[in-house]
Scaffold this motif. Structure first.
Motif: not given
Length: 218
Positions: A43-55, A67-75, A86-91
């Motif tokens: 309801s607050n629009g939040a999401f989290s996202a974890v990636s595989g390797p970043l090339v 990089c082994p992985s990215l871990s991001s969060s946003g709305s 539509l929204g944003a990555i905030k961290y």
């Protein structure tokens, strides 16, 4: 008299026809409106996202680091809107990366320019896939990367091209634009990057919760 009136009428029609055609051609076309809909169970629009390797590769295809992985969060707030924001990555968590020659890199999120906004570009209904740009403002900053020892290179990313697939809840990054630590690009990043170049920025996030993005054009 009837013949004269008829000839005058035919002449008027002959003159008016191209004028009407010209008027029709010059009439303003209806501007298409894209309506975006986001469905987010939070309801607050939040999401989290974890990636595989970043090339990360420069425009010539040389791998700068991995990089082994990215871990991001946003709305990504639920709702329907006709604007493309539509929204944003905030961290994004601090990450440690390594170049092929062993050079250590570090990447981190900065709030200096605010959140990195998602701008919807297009939607493919057949595949349920949305094309997005993350951080498409001039002063947008997605991530800042620097070499750990000696600060021989430092840059940040913006205008990151992404796609989001509803079926798999995956957010895939493909390319980004770089800004170097100095406007002239010296003394940093010599031989690696140039100001404003588009780099390969390849990784794929798994987004939680499962969000659905759709769009219609009218």
């Amino acid at each position: 008299m009837f013949g004269i009136r008829t000839s005058h009428l035919l002449a008027a029609i002959t003159v008016a026809a191209p004028l009407l055609a010209t008027a029709a051609l010059s009439a303003p076309a209806h501007a298409a409106t894209t309506t975006w809909t986001v469905v987010n169970p939070n309801s607050n629009g939040a999401f989290s996202a974890v990636s595989g390797p970043l090339v990360v590769k420069n425009k010539s295809g040389t791998t700068i680091f991995t990089c082994p992985s990215l871990s991001s969060s946003g709305s990504l707030p639920a709702g329907t809107r006709t604007t493309s924001g539509l929204g944003a990555i905030k961290y994004t968590d601090l990450i440690n990366c390594t170049a092929p020659d062993g050079t250590a890199w570090r990447g981190q999120f900065t709030a200096a320019a605010g959140a990195s906004n998602f701008t919807g570009k297009s939607y493919n209904a057949a595949t349920g896939t949305t094309s997005l740009v993350n951080g498409d403002l001039f002063n947008s900053i997605n991530l800042v990367f620097t070499t750990v020892v000696g600060n021989s290179c430092g840059f940040w990313t913006h205008h990151t091209a992404m796609t989001y697939a509803n079926a798999t809840s995956t957010l895939k990054a493909t390319t980004a634009v770089v800004k170097l630590a100095t406007a002239e690009g010296t003394p940093t990043c010599q031989g690696l990057l140039t100001q404003g170049e588009t780099i390969t920025f390849a990784t794929e996030y798994k987004v939680t919760p499962a969000i659905k993005i759709t769009a219609t054009v009218s």
